[in-house]
Design an enzyme around this catalytic site. Structure first.
Site, PDB file in Angstrom:
ATOM      1  N   ARG A 127      19.473  -2.136 -15.726  1.00  0.00           N
ATOM      2  CA  ARG A 127      19.007  -1.022 -15.012  1.00  0.00           C
ATOM      3  C   ARG A 127      18.168  -0.144 -15.733  1.00  0.00           C
ATOM      4  NH1 ARG A 127      24.706  -0.514 -14.261  1.00  0.00           N
ATOM      5  NH2 ARG A 127      25.383  -1.464 -12.305  1.00  0.00           N
ATOM      6  N   LYS A 149       3.533   1.636 -11.037  1.00  0.00           N
ATOM      7  CA  LYS A 149       4.066   0.491 -10.134  1.00  0.00           C
ATOM      8  C   LYS A 149       4.328  -0.806 -10.785  1.00  0.00           C
ATOM      9  CE  LYS A 149       1.966   1.949  -5.717  1.00  0.00           C
ATOM     10  NZ  LYS A 149       0.919   1.856  -4.585  1.00  0.00           N
ATOM     11  N   GLU A 191     -12.038  -1.499  -8.969  1.00  0.00           N
ATOM     12  CA  GLU A 191     -11.087  -0.527  -9.005  1.00  0.00           C
ATOM     13  C   GLU A 191     -11.804   0.809  -9.372  1.00  0.00           C
ATOM     14  OE1 GLU A 191      -8.247  -0.679  -7.393  1.00  0.00           O
ATOM     15  OE2 GLU A 191      -7.397  -2.825  -7.543  1.00  0.00           O
ATOM     16  N   LYS A 233      -6.502   8.617 -11.525  1.00  0.00           N
ATOM     17  CA  LYS A 233      -5.155   8.105 -11.181  1.00  0.00           C
ATOM     18  C   LYS A 233      -4.029   8.971 -11.526  1.00  0.00           C
ATOM     19  CE  LYS A 233      -2.763   4.148  -9.999  1.00  0.00           C
ATOM     20  NZ  LYS A 233      -2.543   2.826 -10.564  1.00  0.00           N
ATOM     21  N   GLU A 243       4.560   7.567  -3.620  1.00  0.00           N
ATOM     22  CA  GLU A 243       3.661   7.042  -2.426  1.00  0.00           C
ATOM     23  C   GLU A 243       4.571   7.817  -1.201  1.00  0.00           C
ATOM     24  OE1 GLU A 243       1.431   3.389  -2.985  1.00  0.00           O
ATOM     25  OE2 GLU A 243       1.741   3.243  -0.774  1.00  0.00           O
ATOM     26  N   ARG A 248      -1.072   9.050  -2.728  1.00  0.00           N
ATOM     27  CA  ARG A 248      -1.143   7.777  -3.665  1.00  0.00           C
ATOM     28  C   ARG A 248      -1.602   6.596  -2.793  1.00  0.00           C
ATOM     29  NH1 ARG A 248       2.575   5.585  -8.740  1.00  0.00           N
ATOM     30  NH2 ARG A 248       0.938   3.941  -9.027  1.00  0.00           N
ATOM     31  N   ASN A 252      -4.936   2.857  -2.202  1.00  0.00           N
ATOM     32  CA  ASN A 252      -4.877   1.325  -1.452  1.00  0.00           C
ATOM     33  C   ASN A 252      -6.179   1.175  -0.771  1.00  0.00           C
ATOM     34  OD1 ASN A 252      -2.373   0.721  -2.385  1.00  0.00           O
ATOM     35  ND2 ASN A 252      -1.508   1.900  -0.573  1.00  0.00           N
ATOM     36  N   HIS A 255      -7.590  -2.313  -0.030  1.00  0.00           N
ATOM     37  CA  HIS A 255      -6.561  -3.126  -0.576  1.00  0.00           C
ATOM     38  C   HIS A 255      -5.626  -4.068   0.707  1.00  0.00           C
ATOM     39  CE1 HIS A 255      -7.057  -1.692  -4.140  1.00  0.00           C
ATOM     40  NE2 HIS A 255      -5.992  -2.463  -4.701  1.00  0.00           N
ATOM     41  N   HIS A 259      -6.083  -7.689  -0.203  1.00  0.00           N
ATOM     42  CA  HIS A 259      -4.773  -8.407  -0.587  1.00  0.00           C
ATOM     43  C   HIS A 259      -4.813  -9.812   0.479  1.00  0.00           C
ATOM     44  CE1 HIS A 259      -2.028  -5.473  -2.612  1.00  0.00           C
ATOM     45  NE2 HIS A 259      -2.983  -5.835  -3.210  1.00  0.00           N
ATOM     46  N   HIS A 274      -8.219 -10.213  -8.467  1.00  0.00           N
ATOM     47  CA  HIS A 274      -7.799  -9.118  -7.618  1.00  0.00           C
ATOM     48  C   HIS A 274      -9.085  -8.214  -7.060  1.00  0.00           C
ATOM     49  CE1 HIS A 274      -5.535  -6.070  -6.015  1.00  0.00           C
ATOM     50  NE2 HIS A 274      -5.912  -5.248  -6.854  1.00  0.00           N
TER      51      HIS A 274
HETATM   52  N1  GLY Z   1      -3.064   0.495  -7.565  1.00  0.00           N
HETATM   53  C1  GLY Z   1      -2.563   1.361  -6.530  1.00  0.00           C
HETATM   54  C2  GLY Z   1      -1.281   2.173  -7.056  1.00  0.00           C
HETATM   55  O1  GLY Z   1      -1.131   2.258  -8.261  1.00  0.00           O
HETATM   56  O2  GLY Z   1      -0.790   2.997  -6.433  1.00  0.00           O
END
Ligand code: GLY
Length: 371
Positions: A127, A149, A191, A233, A243, A248, A252, A255, A259, A274
Site C-alpha cells: 500500500r 501520475k 512536452e 508543472k 485533476e 491539471r 493533456n 494528448h 495518445h 510519446h
Molecule cells: N502529463 C500530464 C500530467 O502530469 O498531468
C-alpha cells in the site's frame, strides 16, 4: 532560479509532503546520500531499462551502496510495451525477493515508461513504499517525472491503471541527456512546447528564439528549459494534484489525438515516441481550436511551425486508420459522461478544457494530421 551548489531546485507543493526536483550535472553521484537523508531503511530496489541500465546503472548503484543501501536492480526491456501489468508483476516478485518493506524505497532510473511503472509499483506494494525518480530523458525531465501520475497501460488504452503517488524527490542529472538518441531528445521537446502553449507565451517565444540551438542539441540550453518546464508543472500540480478542477487537465493538450496516434503507430514496425505523437496531436488540437473559433489561424500556424522547426511530426501516416483513431479517442480516460473533452488553445499561453466539441471540429483536426 534557486540554487544549491549551482544546481537548480524547484519545490512541488503537494500534500502531505512537498518535495524537491533537483536539476543539474553530476547529480546521480548524490543519489545515495540524498536518499539516506530521506529513509533509514537498509535496502532499495532500482528499476531501469535496457537502454539506461548499462549506461547509468553502475553509477546509481555505487552511490546507493556508498550510502549504505543494500541494492538490487531490475532491468526491463526499453519501450512502451514494458508499461504493463506483466512488468508490474515481475517487479512485485523482485520486491518480495529483495525483502522490500514499507520503509524501503523504490528508485526509478530512466524515462517516462520506467518512472510511471516503478511509481505505480511503489504506490501499490504494501500500500505504498517511498519512491524516488531519477529521470534520464528530456520527456520525463520536463513532464512525466514531476507530479505523481503513475500508471501502466491496459488493452483498452494508455495509462488506464494507475495512481497519484508523489515521489520523495526527483533527481534530474542533466549529464544523462548526452547519451539520448537524437529522436528521443527531439521527442522530449514536444512536452516543453505544450507547456508553453497552454501557460506561458514568453516561454513560447523563448523556444522560437532558440529553436536552432535546441534542434542542434545545445545541451547548455537544457537546465533553463527543464527548470522552466518543472516550474510550470509544479505550479499546476500544486493547485490541482488530482485533476479535479480542470487545471491539471490542461496538461493533456494534444494528448487526446496524440495518445490515439501513439497507440495506432505502435502497431507498425516503427512505433512512435510519446512526444512525436503529442506533437502531431497538438497540431490537431490547434486545428480543432481554430474550428471552434477560439484560436486564430495565425497562432495555430505559428504553433505548427514551431513543432515542425523542432524536427517533430505535424502529420501522421494514418489516413487509413481514421475510424480506429476515433475509437481510440472515445476510449480515452479523458472522456467524461460519454463525451470527449478536449483541451483547446485560446491563444499562445492560454488553454481551456472544453466539454462541447462538435464532431465536425474533430474531423477538421483529423483532416489536418492524418495523411
Ligand atoms: N502529463 C500530464 C500530467 O502530469 O498531468
Amino acid at each position: 532560479m534557486s540554487g544549491d551548489g549551482g544546481r537548480r531546485i524547484v519545490r512541488v507543493e503537494t500534500p502531505p509532503k512537498p518535495y524537491p526536483v533537483l536539476i543539474g550535472p553530476g547529480l546521480l553521484e548524490e543519489l545515495g546520500p540524498r536518499l539516506r537523508e530521506e529513509v533509514r531503511a537498509p535496502r532499495t530496489l532500482v528499476v531501469t531499462d535496457a537502454n539506461v541500465g548499462p549506461l547509468y546503472g553502475e553509477r546509481a548503484l555505487a552511490s546507493l551502496g556508498a550510502a549504505g543501501f543494500d541494492c538490487s536492480m531490475v532491468t526491463l526491456p526499453a519501450g512502451d510495451a514494458t508499461k504493463s501489468l506483466d512488468s508490474a508483476a515481475r517487479l512485485y516478485d523482485a520486491l518480495a525477493e529483495a525483502r522490500i518493506d514499507r520503509a524501503s524505497p523504490v528508485v526509478s532510473l530512466g524515462g517516462g515508461v520506467v518512472g510511471d511503472l516503478a511509481g505505480f509499483v511503489a504506490a501499490t506494494w504494501l500500500r505504498g513504499v517511498p519512491f524516488v525518480q531519477c529521470s534520464t530523458t528530456v520527456e520525463a525531465d520536463v513532464d512525466a517525472a514531476v507530479g505523481g501520475k503513475t500508471a501502466v497501460n491496459h488493452a483498452s488504452g494508455k495509462n488506464m491503471i494507475g495512481a497519484f503517488y508523489q515521489p520523495r524527490f526527483v533527481l534530474i542529472d542533466t549529464d544523462t541527456l548526452s547519451t539520448l538518441s537524437a529522436r528521443d531528445y527531439l521527442a522530449g521537446l514536444a512536452e516543453s512546447i505544450k507547456h508553453a502553449v497552454i501557460r506561458d507565451a514568453a516561454f513560447f517565444e523563448w523556444h522560437e528564439a532558440r529553436i536552432a540551438d535546441l534542434r542542434a542539441r545545445r545541451l547548455d540550453c537544457m537546465p533553463e528549459l527543464i527548470e522552466r518546464n518543472v516550474r510550470i508543472k509544479a505550479e499546476i500540480v500544486a493547485m490541482d494534484e488530482r485533476e479535479t478542477t480542470g487545471l491539471r487537465a490542461l496538461l493533456n493538450f494534444g494528448h487526446t489525438v496524440g495518445h490515439a496516434i501513439e497507440s495506432a503507430m505502435a502497431r507498425g514496425g516503427d512505433p512512435w515516441r510519446h512526444g512525436e505523437a503529442v506533437a502531431a496531436g497538438m497540431v490537431a488540437a490547434c486545428e480543432i481550436s481554430v474550428a471552434a473559433g477560439r484560436l486564430s489561424r495565425v497562432e495555430a500556424e505559428r504553433i505548427a511551425a514551431l513543432v515542425e522547426a523542432a524536427g517533430l511530426p505535424v502529420t501522421a501516416p494514418l489516413s487509413h486508420a481514421r475510424s480506429r483513431i476515433l475509437a481510440l479517442m472515445n476510449a480515452d480516460k479523458k472522456v467524461a459522461a460519454g463525451r470527449l473533452r478536449f483541451v483547446l488553445a485560446d491563444r499562445i499561453g492560454q488553454a481551456t478544457l472544453c466539454g462541447e466539441v462538435r464532431p465536425e471540429w474533430i474531423e477538421a483536426g483529423l483532416d489536418r494530421v492524418l495523411r
